[in-house]
Structures are given as structure tokens and as C-alpha cells.
Write an enzyme that holds these catalytic residues in place. Structure first.
Site, PDB file in Angstrom:
ATOM      1  N   GLU A 170       0.821  -1.209   0.000  1.00  0.00           N
ATOM      2  CA  GLU A 170       0.000   0.000   0.000  1.00  0.00           C
ATOM      3  C   GLU A 170       0.854   1.259   0.000  1.00  0.00           C
ATOM      4  O   GLU A 170       0.530   2.241  -0.667  1.00  0.00           O
ATOM      5  CB  GLU A 170      -0.954   0.005   1.202  1.00  0.00           C
ATOM      6  CG  GLU A 170      -2.070  -1.023   1.132  1.00  0.00           C
ATOM      7  CD  GLU A 170      -2.987  -0.821  -0.069  1.00  0.00           C
ATOM      8  OE1 GLU A 170      -3.087   0.316  -0.553  1.00  0.00           O
ATOM      9  OE2 GLU A 170      -3.586  -1.813  -0.519  1.00  0.00           O
TER      10      GLU A 170
ATOM     11  N   CYS B  36     -17.288   2.123 -20.799  1.00  0.00           N
ATOM     12  CA  CYS B  36     -18.590   2.128 -20.130  1.00  0.00           C
ATOM     13  C   CYS B  36     -19.491   0.993 -20.609  1.00  0.00           C
ATOM     14  O   CYS B  36     -20.371   0.543 -19.866  1.00  0.00           O
ATOM     15  CB  CYS B  36     -19.277   3.475 -20.355  1.00  0.00           C
ATOM     16  SG  CYS B  36     -18.366   4.870 -19.667  1.00  0.00           S
TER      17      CYS B  36
ATOM     18  N   CYS C  71     -19.093  -1.782 -18.221  1.00  0.00           N
ATOM     19  CA  CYS C  71     -19.095  -1.429 -16.809  1.00  0.00           C
ATOM     20  C   CYS C  71     -20.290  -2.048 -16.089  1.00  0.00           C
ATOM     21  O   CYS C  71     -21.436  -1.897 -16.533  1.00  0.00           O
ATOM     22  CB  CYS C  71     -19.130   0.092 -16.649  1.00  0.00           C
ATOM     23  SG  CYS C  71     -19.198   0.603 -14.921  1.00  0.00           S
TER      24      CYS C  71
END
Length: 354
Positions: free
Chosen positions: A36, A198, A201
Site C-alpha cells: 500500500e 462504459c 461497466c
DNA sequence: AAGACGTGGTT
DNA sequence: TAACCAAGTCT
């Protein structure tokens, strides 16, 4: 609340998400934490090799806590944002001394460790222990800004608060680990900055920006500012053994704590380098021999580095200590060096000039 | 609150 | 090519 957004996202993730990144294997709090930190403002492809090498050298939080700081910075060399590496080791020492080698389980305790903020603490909780926590990284900001048509630049507090609120709302009670990975994967693989896909998506149904044909407007752009320019001299001082003088930079500021070439007051002109060298280092230097400059771009300003090569008659006037060393190029490469300096010392073309 | 902090990839 | 930006945090 576990809403339709999370359900569809998780369903998509099971089929299309990333399930075998290096930090997904042998998963534990230490490995998750290191990954991280490395991934902050740094792309996955860049991190992978660094992560593997780092884990091989520092397999446990104890190994990291007990290592020489130059060793840690050496493994960070080229990654950038070097405060991350210094904080990483500070935090490792805290974990060893204050928490008996185990990472604290509560979010506020994690955030108390240097280098761990709100999002990274949440990522550790979700990824390492599969407990509910809400992250908000660049991917999530982009996804949620579009889904909810949140205008404004995320650097602004109001925009950021709106994004955090939505992020909290969408975080499901279960499958915390998969959900946080899923929403990041969606941002990285589908809801990308340019040319978002998209059509594929899983949450385009509820996406406000998509419904309005305005996906490209989100998130709001950062206000552009002119970057100041800065020019500096980096001296390549070479003794008769072919060794080069390196200096440790101050702990804060650009390249903090790293080893680099001695920096000279940029106010000096090209024809004053010899005098400046003698004044600053007490060294008897030959005529400066300019080998040309290279330009390096930083995120906040342009830095023009002008390497100047000087032969040093008597290197004994500058000793080996914690902050100044005469080193051969090969030895220097073991240290934490800024990327441009590493390049200067390691590539054949550049090295031939030295 | 706004700027510092790196580097490498993309447009 | 120069701007833009990426799994943010700290001051």
C-alpha cells in the site's frame, strides 16, 4: 449498507478483477502495508518489481526495523517520494517496540503510524483482515465522481468530503477485502481516466455521468499552475583513485536522506566552479570541465542539473563519515540514490563521461 | 488550505 | 512536447 452498486461490482470482480498481484500471495498485514505504501501515487506495473525485491530483502517487519536506513532507501531508489521509505522504517520500529511486532488492529492506531493516512489504514484493515473499512484512492475518486456526478477537483476539501461520504455509503458490510479490490480494479481496468469502457461497466446503470453523456467531465481537473524553474550544480569530484564524492542530503526536502552529488550554490557561474569547490569543500581542484547538462522534470518545478567534472588533487581533506563519502561508482549504486543520479552513475554512456 | 514530495507512462 | 496523472500523506 450493501447496495446494488456493491453487489454488481463484486459480481464483476469475481470474473474480471485482479486476483494474483504479488501482494495477494502470502497475504499478511506486513506485506499488505508495504504494498500500500509503495502504491501511493505509483502505478502497479512500477511497483511489482520493487515489491518483490523489497520482500526478499526485508521478509518481516522485524527485518525492516533492524535494517540500516541506507539499505531501505537503496531498495526505494527510483520509486520516488522517499519520505515513504523513511516513514516505512520508522513505522516498522514503532510496531516492533510499541506493538510487540504485530500491527495494531484499529484504524486510528494504524493512522498514528508515520506514512499511514485514512485511506491506507482502511486498505490494510480490509486487505489484510477482511474487515469493513472505506478506502478512497485515485481509482475510487474517479469511479465515484462519475457515478454520482460529483463536480470539482478532488484536491478541494468540499469535493473530497463528498467523495468520502459516497465511498462510505457504498462500502458493504461483508466481503470488505474483495470490495476494496473490486472498486480499485474497476477504476484501473474499466473506469479509466481516458477512454473509459462504459459498455462493459457493471454499474453503468446507476452512473449519473454516463446517463448524461458527461463521463469525460469527471473528476474535475486540477487547476493548472506554472511550474517554477530551478537550476543547480551537481559536482562530480573525482580523486586519483577514480572515486567520486557523494553527500547525504538533508532529511527533509527533495531527495531527503538520499545520497547524491554535492550540490553547489546555483548562484555561481560556470567559470566560478573551481573557486566554489575550494571554498565549499576545501579541496584543491583542477580546472572545471563541463560535460554538459541534463534537464530533469519534477512534478513541482523544473530542475536543471548541470554536472561539472573536477579532478581533485588531495581527497584526504574530505573524510569518510555519515554524510560524506568517497565511493567508486559501483559501490555508490548500493545506496539510496535519486533516479537521475543513479542514471548518471550507471548508464554506460553517462558513466563514460565520468 | 494549499503546496511539497519523484518518477515513469500516456496523451 | 509539455501537460497531466497514478493504490496519498504530511506540513
Amino acid at each position: 449498507m450493501s447496495d446494488q452498486f456493491a453487489d454488481r461490482l463484486l459480481q464483476w470482480y469475481d470474473r474480471h478483477g485482479r486476483h494474483d498481484l504479488p501482494w495477494h500471495l502470502d497475504r499478511n498485514a506486513y506485506r499488505v502495508w508495504v504494498s500500500e505504501i509503495m502504491l501511493q501515487q505509483t502505478q502497479v506495473t512500477t511497483v511489482i518489481l520493487y515489491f518483490r525485491a523489497f520482500m526478499e530483502r526485508f521478509p518481516t517487519v522485524r527485518d525492516l526495523a533492524e535494517a540500516p536506513v541506507d539499505d531501505v532507501l537503496g531498495h526505494w531508489s527510483g520509486l520516488g517520494y522517499y519520505a515513504r521509505a523513511r516513514n516505512l522504517q520508522k513505522a516498522a520500529i514503532h510496531v516492533m517496540e510499541d506493538h510487540d511486532g504485530d500491527f495494531p488492529r484499529e484504524q486510528d492506531q494504524l493512522e498514528a503510524l508515520p506514512g499511514i493516512g485514512r485511506s491506507t489504514a482502511a486498505a490494510i484493515i480490509a486487505q489484510a483482515w477482511d474487515r469493513r473499512a472505506t478506502i478512497l484512492d485515485g481509482n475510487v475518486k474517479r469511479v465515484l465522481a462519475r457515478y454520482h456526478a460529483i463536480s470539482g477537483w478532488p484536491g478541494q476539501t468540499a469535493t473530497l468530503n463528498a467523495l468520502w461520504r459516497r465511498a462510505e455509503e457504498h462500502t458493504p458490510a461483508t466481503r470488505a477485502r474483495d470490495y476494496t479490490q473490486a472498486i480499485m480494479d474497476l477504476g484501473a481496468l474499466v473506469c479509466t481516466r481516458s477512454r473509459p469502457d462504459c459498455e462493459h461497466c457493471p454499474v453503468s446503470d446507476g452512473c449519473t455521468a454516463y446517463a448524461n453523456g458527461e463521463v469525460h467531465l469527471y473528476p474535475g481537473r486540477k487547476p493548472k499552475k506554472k511550474k517554477p524553474e530551478k537550476t543547480t550544480w551537481m559536482l562530480i569530484l573525482e580523486d586519483h583513485h577514480g572515486r567520486i564524492l557523494l553527500e547525504r542530503r538533508p532529511p527533509s526536502g527533495i531527495w531527503g536522506g538520499l545520497w547524491s552529488l554535492p550540490e553547489l550554490d546555483p548562484a555561481f557561474g560556470p567559470d566560478e566552479l573551481q573557486e566554489a569547490c575550494e571554498r565549499q569543500f576545501g579541496l584543491d581542484c583542477s580546472e572545471p570541465d563541463l560535460i554538459g547538462g541534463f534537464r530533469h522534470t519534477f512534478s513541482h518545478y523544473h530542475l536543471h542539473i548541470q554536472p561539472a567534472r573536477l579532478q581533485v588533487a588531495d581527497a584526504s581533506k574530505v573524510g569518510d563519515d555519515a554524510d560524506q563519502r568517497w565511493l567508486h561508482r559501483e559501490t555508490a549504486l548500493d545506496l539510496g540514490l535519486p533516479a537521475p543520479i543513479r542514471t548518471l552513475l550507471s548508464t554506460p554512456e553517462q558513466a563514460a563521461l565520468l
